[in-house]
Design a protein around this motif. Structure first.
Motif, PDB file in Angstrom:
ATOM      1  N   ARG A 201     -32.643 -45.459 -77.490  1.00 23.55           N
ATOM      2  CA  ARG A 201     -33.578 -45.356 -78.614  1.00 23.55           C
ATOM      3  C   ARG A 201     -34.817 -44.625 -78.122  1.00 23.55           C
ATOM      4  O   ARG A 201     -35.353 -44.929 -77.064  1.00 23.55           O
TER       5      ARG A 201
ATOM      6  N   ASP B 235     -29.942 -35.565 -80.877  1.00 24.53           N
ATOM      7  CA  ASP B 235     -30.915 -36.484 -81.479  1.00 24.53           C
ATOM      8  C   ASP B 235     -30.387 -36.871 -82.852  1.00 24.53           C
ATOM      9  O   ASP B 235     -30.227 -36.034 -83.725  1.00 24.53           O
ATOM     10  N   ASP B 236     -30.098 -38.155 -83.034  1.00 20.01           N
ATOM     11  CA  ASP B 236     -29.550 -38.650 -84.293  1.00 20.01           C
ATOM     12  C   ASP B 236     -30.486 -39.720 -84.859  1.00 20.01           C
ATOM     13  O   ASP B 236     -30.311 -40.899 -84.621  1.00 20.01           O
ATOM     14  N   GLY B 237     -31.483 -39.280 -85.587  1.00 26.31           N
ATOM     15  CA  GLY B 237     -32.433 -40.246 -86.119  1.00 26.31           C
ATOM     16  C   GLY B 237     -33.365 -40.725 -85.025  1.00 26.31           C
ATOM     17  O   GLY B 237     -34.171 -40.075 -84.541  1.00 26.31           O
ATOM     18  N   GLY B 238     -33.321 -41.878 -84.553  1.00 24.58           N
ATOM     19  CA  GLY B 238     -34.138 -42.351 -83.450  1.00 24.58           C
ATOM     20  C   GLY B 238     -33.341 -42.531 -82.179  1.00 24.58           C
ATOM     21  O   GLY B 238     -33.854 -42.971 -81.171  1.00 24.58           O
TER      22      GLY B 238
END
Length: 128
Positions: free
Chosen positions: A122, A90-93
């Motif tokens: 996303r 999970d990288d941000g959104g």
């Protein structure tokens, strides 16, 4: 009236070629078998790569919907095969699913390739 003269067939002395075709076949056969093995191995690698790509796309869609990591890994394993390993980051959104697998098929154990595929999606928000 014209007389037609029949041509005599001349006997050609036999050339001793007994076994020449067998010898040529014995020389060419290993090359043909090796070429066939390479073609089958390449096909197996291509099919495995396609299965991995489809599996990570499905895993990325499932993770974007909010499914658990275990469920996403089960989806990837079901589509890519039991030998596939996967991870979810999970990288941000953005959610990224990465999977890897050795080449499948009958010649798979002879090929030391580890194929990898990755897909991102996303994360969906819960607001309506």
């Amino acid at each position: 009236m014209t007389k037609v003269l029949l041509a005599r067939r001349r006997r050609v002395p036999a050339v001793p070629e007994d076994g020449a075709v067998t010898a040529e076949f014995a020389v060419a056969l290993p090359a043909v078998v090796l070429l066939l093995a390479f073609l089958l191995a390449g096909g197996a690698a291509g099919i495995t790569q396609l299965r991995l790509e489809e599996a990570v796309r499905a895993g990325a869609r499932a993770s974007a919907r909010g499914e658990t990591t275990v469920s996403v890994q089960g989806t990837v394993r079901r589509l890519a095969g039991e030998g596939a390993t996967s991870s979810l980051t999970d990288d941000g959104g953005w959610l990224t699913v990465t999977a890897s697998s050795p080449v499948g098929g009958a010649l798979g154990p002879l090929i030391p390739w580890q194929l990898t595929a990755s897909a991102s999606a996303r994360a969906e928000t819960g607001t309506s």
